[in-house]
Design an enzyme around this catalytic site. Structure first.
Site, PDB file in Angstrom:
ATOM      1  N   ASN A 113       3.537 -39.563 -43.417  1.00  0.00           N
ATOM      2  CA  ASN A 113       4.848 -40.021 -43.871  1.00  0.00           C
ATOM      3  C   ASN A 113       5.484 -38.972 -44.775  1.00  0.00           C
ATOM      4  O   ASN A 113       4.799 -38.282 -45.514  1.00  0.00           O
ATOM      5  CB  ASN A 113       4.708 -41.352 -44.619  1.00  0.00           C
ATOM      6  CG  ASN A 113       4.081 -42.416 -43.739  1.00  0.00           C
ATOM      7  OD1 ASN A 113       4.169 -42.332 -42.514  1.00  0.00           O
ATOM      8  ND2 ASN A 113       3.440 -43.406 -44.344  1.00  0.00           N
ATOM      9  N   HIS A 130       3.150 -33.830 -42.749  1.00  0.00           N
ATOM     10  CA  HIS A 130       4.477 -33.613 -42.149  1.00  0.00           C
ATOM     11  C   HIS A 130       5.540 -33.314 -43.209  1.00  0.00           C
ATOM     12  O   HIS A 130       6.732 -33.393 -42.943  1.00  0.00           O
ATOM     13  CB  HIS A 130       4.889 -34.819 -41.296  1.00  0.00           C
ATOM     14  CG  HIS A 130       4.025 -35.008 -40.081  1.00  0.00           C
ATOM     15  ND1 HIS A 130       3.977 -36.177 -39.358  1.00  0.00           N
ATOM     16  CD2 HIS A 130       3.163 -34.155 -39.464  1.00  0.00           C
ATOM     17  CE1 HIS A 130       3.116 -36.030 -38.349  1.00  0.00           C
ATOM     18  NE2 HIS A 130       2.608 -34.820 -38.403  1.00  0.00           N
ATOM     19  N   CYS A 162      11.149 -15.574 -53.655  1.00  0.00           N
ATOM     20  CA  CYS A 162      10.973 -14.403 -52.778  1.00  0.00           C
ATOM     21  C   CYS A 162      12.203 -14.078 -51.936  1.00  0.00           C
ATOM     22  O   CYS A 162      12.198 -13.096 -51.203  1.00  0.00           O
ATOM     23  CB  CYS A 162       9.757 -14.615 -51.864  1.00  0.00           C
ATOM     24  SG  CYS A 162      10.084 -15.687 -50.453  1.00  0.00           S
TER      25      CYS A 162
HETATM   26 ZN   LIG Z   1       9.697 -17.891 -51.037  1.00  0.00          ZN
END
Ligand SMILES: [Zn+2]
Length: 261
Positions: A113, A130, A162
């Protein structure tokens, strides 16, 4: 109250207390009991609105800007789903599983879920195979962020860590399970000698693989599901009730037995 049901709860209690390492696998049945519509079957989103495209991940990668715009202004079944997710609260089944962890019996909880309800109920050792609809995940570094922390004035948003492409943490059709979660699930399943399978017919891989693997090694499966499933023949005990009814009964029995020792 049927005496049979009581005997089944007693068997399940014995199995839990005998096991060395108990994990649980949960699915849509628990969410439905909190008012979230299922995808398929009666009242299912896709039963009503038609099946969604099966290449959601491919479509996201092809046009992440459009995918994000759709996500921020959902329509049709997605609107219905996001509204239901926002309104849903944990039910007694979620609370019982969090209690079973607090009692030291449940070592890990794998859920299919995405609704965040296990977290809201207090489960800590939680593996959301998930994903989680309240989180955003970086496709490069796999970092996750609460939605509120990610500005969406420029689409698609970029990872603060990043610079990678960000996507909802929920796993789309055609998208690989994030490797960090998958590895932890496999690790927990390898350690387990008992699995509580609640609110899922366990037919969707890779989640279905975990109870089957534990059973193949001689482990015990406890099923909590109003309906029989493909897993039923492998289960030592099947509690044929909703999770919100059966799990609190089971956990109360476990708590009482632990208090006696
Ligand atoms: Zn990242």
């Amino acid at each position: 109250m049927a005496g049979d049901a009581d005997i089944e709860i007693a068997h399940a209690t014995d199995a839990l207390l005998r096991a060395r390492y108990v994990i649980a696998l949960t699915g849509a049945g628990l969410s439905v009991e909190s008012g979230i519509p299922p995808f398929r079957g009666p009242g299912g989103l896709w039963t009503k609105h038609g099946e969604p495209p099966m290449n959601g991940y491919e479509r996201f990668l092809a046009d992440p800007k459009q995918a994000w715009a759709d996500r921020l202004e959902p329509r049709g079944p997605m609107r219905e789903l996001w509204d239901a997710l926002a309104a849903a609260r944990p039910n007694p089944g979620h609370v019982a599983l969090a209690d079973l962890e607090t009692l030291g019996v449940l070592k890990a909880l794998i859920t299919q879920n995405v609704d965040d309800l296990h977290r809201q109920a207090g489960s800590q050792r939680l593996l959301e195979i998930h994903g989680n609809a309240t989180l955003i995940r970086c496709l490069e570094c796999v970092a996750r962020f609460p939605r509120a922390e990610i500005p969406t004035d420029a689409l698609p948003p970029r990872c603060p860590r990043c610079g990678g492409l960000l996507k909802s943490d929920t796993v789309s059709f055609g998208e690989p399970i994030p490797p960090d979660v998958l590895m932890r699930c496999e690790h927990e399943a390898e350690r387990a000698d008992c699995v509580v399978v609640a609110g899922t017919s366990a037919t969707v891989y890779p989640a279905a693989h975990f109870p089957i693997a534990v059973h193949a090694r001689g482990g015990t499966l406890i099923e909590v599901n109003p309906h029989p499933s493909e897993l039923t023949p492998m289960c030592a005990v099947s509690l044929r009730r909703e999770s919100g009814i059966a799990l609190p009964q089971l956990v109360e029995r476990v708590r009482a037995r632990l208090a006696r020792h």
